[in-house]
Design an enzyme around this catalytic site. Structure first.
Site, PDB file in Angstrom:
ATOM      1  NE  ARG A 141      -4.503  -1.031   4.814  1.00 35.05           N
ATOM      2  CZ  ARG A 141      -4.567  -1.881   5.866  1.00 35.05           C
ATOM      3  NH1 ARG A 141      -4.550  -1.429   7.105  1.00 35.05           N
ATOM      4  NH2 ARG A 141      -4.595  -3.181   5.667  1.00 35.05           N
ATOM      5  CB  SER A 155      -4.812  -2.250  -2.072  1.00 35.71           C
ATOM      6  OG  SER A 155      -4.704  -3.640  -1.925  1.00 35.71           O
ATOM      7  CD  GLU A 170      -4.578   1.301   1.091  1.00 32.20           C
ATOM      8  OE1 GLU A 170      -5.517   0.485   0.973  1.00 32.20           O
ATOM      9  OE2 GLU A 170      -3.408   0.944   1.273  1.00 32.20           O
TER      10      GLU A 170
HETATM   11  C1  LIG Z   1       3.579  -4.117  -3.664  1.00 31.36           C
HETATM   12  C2  LIG Z   1       2.859  -3.335  -2.588  1.00 31.36           C
HETATM   13  C3  LIG Z   1       2.214  -4.009  -1.560  1.00 31.36           C
HETATM   14  C4  LIG Z   1       1.559  -3.279  -0.553  1.00 31.36           C
HETATM   15  N1  LIG Z   1       0.950  -3.972   0.451  1.00 31.36           N
HETATM   16  C5  LIG Z   1       0.362  -3.298   1.466  1.00 31.36           C
HETATM   17  C6  LIG Z   1      -0.254  -3.988   2.550  1.00 31.36           C
HETATM   18  O1  LIG Z   1      -0.270  -5.203   2.622  1.00 31.36           O
HETATM   19  N2  LIG Z   1      -0.830  -3.251   3.523  1.00 31.36           N
HETATM   20  C7  LIG Z   1      -0.832  -1.888   3.515  1.00 31.36           C
HETATM   21  O2  LIG Z   1      -1.356  -1.284   4.454  1.00 31.36           O
HETATM   22  N3  LIG Z   1      -0.254  -1.211   2.495  1.00 31.36           N
HETATM   23  C8  LIG Z   1       0.346  -1.873   1.485  1.00 31.36           C
HETATM   24  N4  LIG Z   1       0.925  -1.176   0.453  1.00 31.36           N
HETATM   25  C9  LIG Z   1       0.879   0.293   0.459  1.00 31.36           C
HETATM   26  C10 LIG Z   1       2.100   0.922   1.152  1.00 31.36           C
HETATM   27  O3  LIG Z   1       3.194   0.044   1.161  1.00 31.36           O
HETATM   28  C11 LIG Z   1       1.788   1.342   2.588  1.00 31.36           C
HETATM   29  O4  LIG Z   1       0.755   2.291   2.648  1.00 31.36           O
HETATM   30  C12 LIG Z   1       3.037   1.922   3.278  1.00 31.36           C
HETATM   31  O5  LIG Z   1       2.757   2.086   4.642  1.00 31.36           O
HETATM   32  C13 LIG Z   1       3.457   3.269   2.699  1.00 31.36           C
HETATM   33  O6  LIG Z   1       4.722   3.584   3.235  1.00 31.36           O
HETATM   34  P1  LIG Z   1       5.754   4.492   2.440  1.00 31.36           P
HETATM   35  O7  LIG Z   1       6.941   4.678   3.299  1.00 31.36           O
HETATM   36  O8  LIG Z   1       6.010   3.939   1.096  1.00 31.36           O
HETATM   37  O9  LIG Z   1       4.933   5.849   2.348  1.00 31.36           O
HETATM   38  P2  LIG Z   1       4.731   6.780   1.067  1.00 31.36           P
HETATM   39  O10 LIG Z   1       4.000   6.032   0.030  1.00 31.36           O
HETATM   40  O11 LIG Z   1       6.012   7.397   0.694  1.00 31.36           O
HETATM   41  O12 LIG Z   1       3.758   7.877   1.705  1.00 31.36           O
HETATM   42  C14 LIG Z   1       2.428   7.542   2.061  1.00 31.36           C
HETATM   43  C15 LIG Z   1       1.854   8.691   2.891  1.00 31.36           C
HETATM   44  O13 LIG Z   1       2.543   8.755   4.129  1.00 31.36           O
HETATM   45  C16 LIG Z   1       3.115  10.047   4.311  1.00 31.36           C
HETATM   46  N5  LIG Z   1       4.382   9.871   5.029  1.00 31.36           N
HETATM   47  C17 LIG Z   1       5.408   9.030   4.730  1.00 31.36           C
HETATM   48  N6  LIG Z   1       6.375   9.152   5.646  1.00 31.36           N
HETATM   49  C18 LIG Z   1       5.970  10.092   6.539  1.00 31.36           C
HETATM   50  C19 LIG Z   1       6.544  10.680   7.702  1.00 31.36           C
HETATM   51  N7  LIG Z   1       7.755  10.315   8.159  1.00 31.36           N
HETATM   52  N8  LIG Z   1       5.848  11.650   8.364  1.00 31.36           N
HETATM   53  C20 LIG Z   1       4.614  12.032   7.921  1.00 31.36           C
HETATM   54  N9  LIG Z   1       4.027  11.513   6.824  1.00 31.36           N
HETATM   55  C21 LIG Z   1       4.693  10.547   6.137  1.00 31.36           C
HETATM   56  C22 LIG Z   1       3.308  10.597   2.896  1.00 31.36           C
HETATM   57  O14 LIG Z   1       3.353  12.019   2.891  1.00 31.36           O
HETATM   58  C23 LIG Z   1       2.041  10.054   2.220  1.00 31.36           C
HETATM   59  O15 LIG Z   1       0.935  10.861   2.548  1.00 31.36           O
HETATM   60  C24 LIG Z   1       1.565  -1.870  -0.573  1.00 31.36           C
HETATM   61  C25 LIG Z   1       2.236  -1.196  -1.622  1.00 31.36           C
HETATM   62  C26 LIG Z   1       2.873  -1.912  -2.620  1.00 31.36           C
HETATM   63  C27 LIG Z   1       3.611  -1.186  -3.701  1.00 31.36           C
END
Ligand SMILES: Cc1cc2nc3c(=O)[nH]c(=O)nc-3n(C[C@H](O)[C@H](O)[C@H](O)COP(=O)(O)OP(=O)(O)OC[C@H]3O[C@@H](n4cnc5c(N)ncnc54)[C@H](O)[C@@H]3O)c2cc1C
Length: 319
Positions: free
Chosen positions: A185, A233, A303
């Site tokens: 992570r 999480s 996280e």
């Molecule tokens: C219901 C649920 C279940 C989940 N299950 C998991 C799981 O099983 N495993 C897991 O690892 N995570 C899980 N997550 C957390 C989340 O989905 C992950 O961390 C996911 O990778 C975040 O992606 P996002 O596009 O939503 O990023 P965001 O939440 O929009 O951003 C997260 C971070 O990434 C950065 N970011 C996003 N896009 C870019 C880009 N193009 N360039 C540079 N930086 C960027 C943002 O600035 C921020 O710092 C879960 C979340 C939810 C709500």
């Protein structure tokens, strides 16, 4: 909005491929449904527009900015984000497959960073590609999954990633996976770099594991409170242990602060019953960390990524 953002609004609105919105609410763009507006939100539809945008944000005076993917791992301040939020769309949310690009049976899946993981997995399933199912059920974008090195108990982004294209004020650069510092992570990708696209290297779907994705999704449905807004999480698991187990052991499962609740189903999730605020979320996060530290001497690492100004918020959430 300050003068620099006013001027920037005019500059950015003139760049083809950018759509610029003022005072755009962020809560609906996050899965936790929390937080105030962005002073400016820019939807970016091509790599050329992205490079021009990043250059404009750096000069003549740098401005505060951040990329938002699917907002599934962010906590937006109740005051919002007093800067520019970037959202990748259009050509930056497309996915394509080059069969045998890395030799016989080793295929390249190239995805714009704005592509949803759901779409990536659908493409993999339709084309009988393996490997990517380890991200099954992660509700983010490709950019967010790379930045966070998202994963499940079956694997993580770095297991299938080959390289990314990063946009900085100097232009676009291709960076191999080994140079990204991906760990549990975590990535070392700089704050001022935008992941524009990612290339995954995958094999053919193994007939024995073809149903794995369905099994992963069924397992999640049975064990996670997916019907209420959350960020998944809240804490990373400490080495050799589970954050959920520790939180449950200190008696906080079901504990409530305003409209936010430590999920009775999964103690590492904080669910929003409707009107939850960032102040409530921080108060719960602080309380959990304190109790777990006192009982087990373990420092839980959040996280979830903070967006915006949390400056002087106290434990009780009063500014
Ligand atoms: C219901 C649920 C279940 C989940 N299950 C998991 C799981 O099983 N495993 C897991 O690892 N995570 C899980 N997550 C957390 C989340 O989905 C992950 O961390 C996911 O990778 C975040 O992606 P996002 O596009 O939503 O990023 P965001 O939440 O929009 O951003 C997260 C971070 O990434 C950065 N970011 C996003 N896009 C870019 C880009 N193009 N360039 C540079 N930086 C960027 C943002 O600035 C921020 O710092 C879960 C979340 C939810 C709500």
């Amino acid at each position: 909005m300050n003068d620099r953002l006013d001027t920037l609004f005019v500059t950015l609105a003139a760049i083809p491929g950018l759509t610029v919105l003022r005072d755009e609410p962020l809560a609906p763009r996050t899965t936790w449904k929390i937080g105030g507006p962005a002073a400016l939100l820019v939807e970016v539809a091509s790599s050329d527009a992205l490079v021009a945008l990043v250059a404009a944000l750096a000069a003549p005076a740098p401005v505060r900015w951040a990329v938002l993917g699917n907002g599934s791992n962010v906590l937006v301040s109740d005051r919002g984000f007093d800067g520019v939020v970037l959202v990748l769309t259009g050509a930056l949310a497309e996915v394509s497959v080059q069969r045998d690009a890395f030799g016989p049976g080793r295929h390249a899946v190239q995805a714009g960073a704005g592509t949803s993981i759901t779409r990536l997995l659908r493409t993999a399933k339709d084309q009988s590609l393996g490997g990517l199912w380890v991200l099954g059920g992660v509700p983010g974008t490709v950019g967010g999954a790379v930045k966070m090195n998202a994963g499940t108990r079956w694997g993580e982004a770095k297991d299938v990633l080959h390289a990314v294209q990063l946009a900085t004020a100097h232009g676009l650069e291709t960076v191999p996976v080994d140079a990204l510092g991906l760990a549990y992570r975590h990535s070392d990708i700089a704050r001022d770099a935008v992941i524009a696209s990612a290339t995954f290297a995958v094999g053919d779907a193994d007939p024995d594991t073809r149903d794995e994705l369905d099994r992963v999704l069924a397992h999640r449905k049975a064990t996670q409170p997916l019907q209420l807004p959350s960020c998944g999480s809240v804490f990373a698991n400490p080495p050799g242990d589970s954050a959920g187990r520790l939180i449950e052991a200190v008696g906080l499962k079901g504990h409530r602060q305003g409209d936010l609740e430590v999920s009775p189903m999964h103690a590492n999730w904080i669910v929003n019953h409707g009107q939850g605020t960032a102040a409530d979320a921080l108060a719960l996060i602080d309380l959990i960390r304190e109790r777990v530290r006192a009982a087990f001497g373990v420092e839980l690492r959040p996280e979830v990524q903070r967006f915006g100004d949390f400056g002087t918020l106290t434990r009780e959430g009063t500014p």
